[in-house]
Design a protein around this motif. Sequence first.
Motif, PDB file in Angstrom:
ATOM      1  N   HIS A   1       0.065  12.636   5.695  1.00  0.00           N
ATOM      2  CA  HIS A   1       0.493  12.353   4.333  1.00  0.00           C
ATOM      3  C   HIS A   1       1.868  11.691   4.330  1.00  0.00           C
ATOM      4  CE1 HIS A   1      -2.111  15.350   1.808  1.00  0.00           C
ATOM      5  NE2 HIS A   1      -2.836  14.621   2.632  1.00  0.00           N
ATOM      6  N   THR A   2       1.984  10.612   3.607  1.00  0.00           N
ATOM      7  CA  THR A   2       3.279   9.978   3.382  1.00  0.00           C
ATOM      8  C   THR A   2       3.180   9.102   2.155  1.00  0.00           C
ATOM      9  OG1 THR A   2       5.087   8.760   4.459  1.00  0.00           O
ATOM     10  CG2 THR A   2       2.872   7.892   4.765  1.00  0.00           C
ATOM     11  N   SER A   3       4.286   8.911   1.459  1.00  0.00           N
ATOM     12  CA  SER A   3       4.274   8.047   0.280  1.00  0.00           C
ATOM     13  C   SER A   3       3.938   6.623   0.700  1.00  0.00           C
ATOM     14  CB  SER A   3       5.630   8.077  -0.413  1.00  0.00           C
ATOM     15  OG  SER A   3       5.900   9.367  -0.923  1.00  0.00           O
ATOM     16  N   LEU A   4       2.995   6.039  -0.004  1.00  0.00           N
ATOM     17  CA  LEU A   4       2.554   4.680   0.282  1.00  0.00           C
ATOM     18  C   LEU A   4       2.693   3.774  -0.935  1.00  0.00           C
ATOM     19  CD1 LEU A   4      -0.744   5.503   2.222  1.00  0.00           C
ATOM     20  CD2 LEU A   4       1.318   4.529   3.233  1.00  0.00           C
ATOM     21  N   VAL A   5       2.185   4.241  -2.058  1.00  0.00           N
ATOM     22  CA  VAL A   5       2.097   3.399  -3.255  1.00  0.00           C
ATOM     23  C   VAL A   5       3.474   2.998  -3.756  1.00  0.00           C
ATOM     24  CG1 VAL A   5       1.360   3.357  -5.679  1.00  0.00           C
ATOM     25  CG2 VAL A   5      -0.164   4.301  -3.918  1.00  0.00           C
ATOM     26  N   ASP A   6       4.408   3.942  -3.778  1.00  0.00           N
ATOM     27  CA  ASP A   6       5.751   3.684  -4.299  1.00  0.00           C
ATOM     28  C   ASP A   6       6.797   3.738  -3.191  1.00  0.00           C
ATOM     29  OD1 ASP A   6       4.908   3.425  -7.013  1.00  0.00           O
ATOM     30  OD2 ASP A   6       4.729   5.611  -7.116  1.00  0.00           O
ATOM     31  N   ALA A   7       6.428   3.237  -2.021  1.00  0.00           N
ATOM     32  CA  ALA A   7       7.333   3.305  -0.871  1.00  0.00           C
ATOM     33  C   ALA A   7       7.182   2.044  -0.033  1.00  0.00           C
ATOM     34  CB  ALA A   7       7.019   4.546  -0.042  1.00  0.00           C
ATOM     35  N   ASP A   8       7.912   2.004   1.055  1.00  0.00           N
ATOM     36  CA  ASP A   8       7.779   0.900   2.003  1.00  0.00           C
ATOM     37  C   ASP A   8       6.522   1.143   2.818  1.00  0.00           C
ATOM     38  OD1 ASP A   8       7.934  -0.922   4.078  1.00  0.00           O
ATOM     39  OD2 ASP A   8      10.078  -0.678   4.391  1.00  0.00           O
ATOM     40  N   GLY A   9       5.431   0.606   2.328  1.00  0.00           N
ATOM     41  CA  GLY A   9       4.146   0.866   2.952  1.00  0.00           C
ATOM     42  C   GLY A   9       4.067   0.388   4.385  1.00  0.00           C
ATOM     43  N   ALA A  10       4.673  -0.761   4.673  1.00  0.00           N
ATOM     44  CA  ALA A  10       4.608  -1.291   6.029  1.00  0.00           C
ATOM     45  C   ALA A  10       5.289  -0.355   7.016  1.00  0.00           C
ATOM     46  CB  ALA A  10       5.248  -2.677   6.083  1.00  0.00           C
ATOM     47  N   ALA A  11       6.450   0.178   6.627  1.00  0.00           N
ATOM     48  CA  ALA A  11       7.166   1.106   7.506  1.00  0.00           C
ATOM     49  C   ALA A  11       6.356   2.376   7.728  1.00  0.00           C
ATOM     50  CB  ALA A  11       8.526   1.445   6.913  1.00  0.00           C
TER      51      ALA A  11
END
Length: 245
Positions: free
Chosen positions: A62-72
Amino acid sequence: MSAPISVQLYSVRDALAEDRPGTLARLREIGFTQVEPFGFANDPAGLAADLKAAGLGASSGHTSLVDADGAAALDAAVEIGIPVAIEPAVRDVWTDADAVKRVAARLNELSTEAATRGIKVGYHNHWWEFEPLGDGTAYDLFVSELDPAVVLEIDTYWATVGEQDAPELLRRLGDRVGFIHVKDGSLSEDPREQVPVGSGKVPVADILAAAPGAVRVFEFDAYDGDLFAGLAEGVAFVQKTEGDR
């Protein structure tokens, strides 16, 4: 043969903060060979090393994707060896059809990026995705907008709290469901009322039967008892239930 099992590390977050290597070792002693890390983009190299030392793999994370730096986040997943990076929660969009479509579009975009890295992305629900919207629920619209390559992780406890028939939902979604969160409790929105799997109000046996191929990810959002004992109790219940079929 029973489906694979894993454990969401958020369940033991306080123990991890105090002693991550020791906590992972205790989970391995319970019988877990797979775990689902959370917030894994914060320390991918350290987490990868600790998982390897404990003899654990990552089923998903689990990690923030939608509202985060998705590539990182996707790069961190590759570094750790996480095959499916899952958005754990998006809130406050589920009464607006256009906003729901935007979340789905963002995950579709990230899914394409993930594929270039040899991994996938997914989404984990709570209860709020099941708000009535249009001819069904916001979640129905969301799934209809998602690329089939986006993996669904159904939190069966929160889906039930959201007034869904979780076994029927799983059957309807079929092989789009790669993971299920297996948890139990009073069916309150208060996570402190969760209990070891098999001792609450969730129809766990029917849920397991409805998703025979999905990875079973055990989780406590909160629990007042011994977390490791509670997880072990839940694993024993699921193994007995599936072994008795």
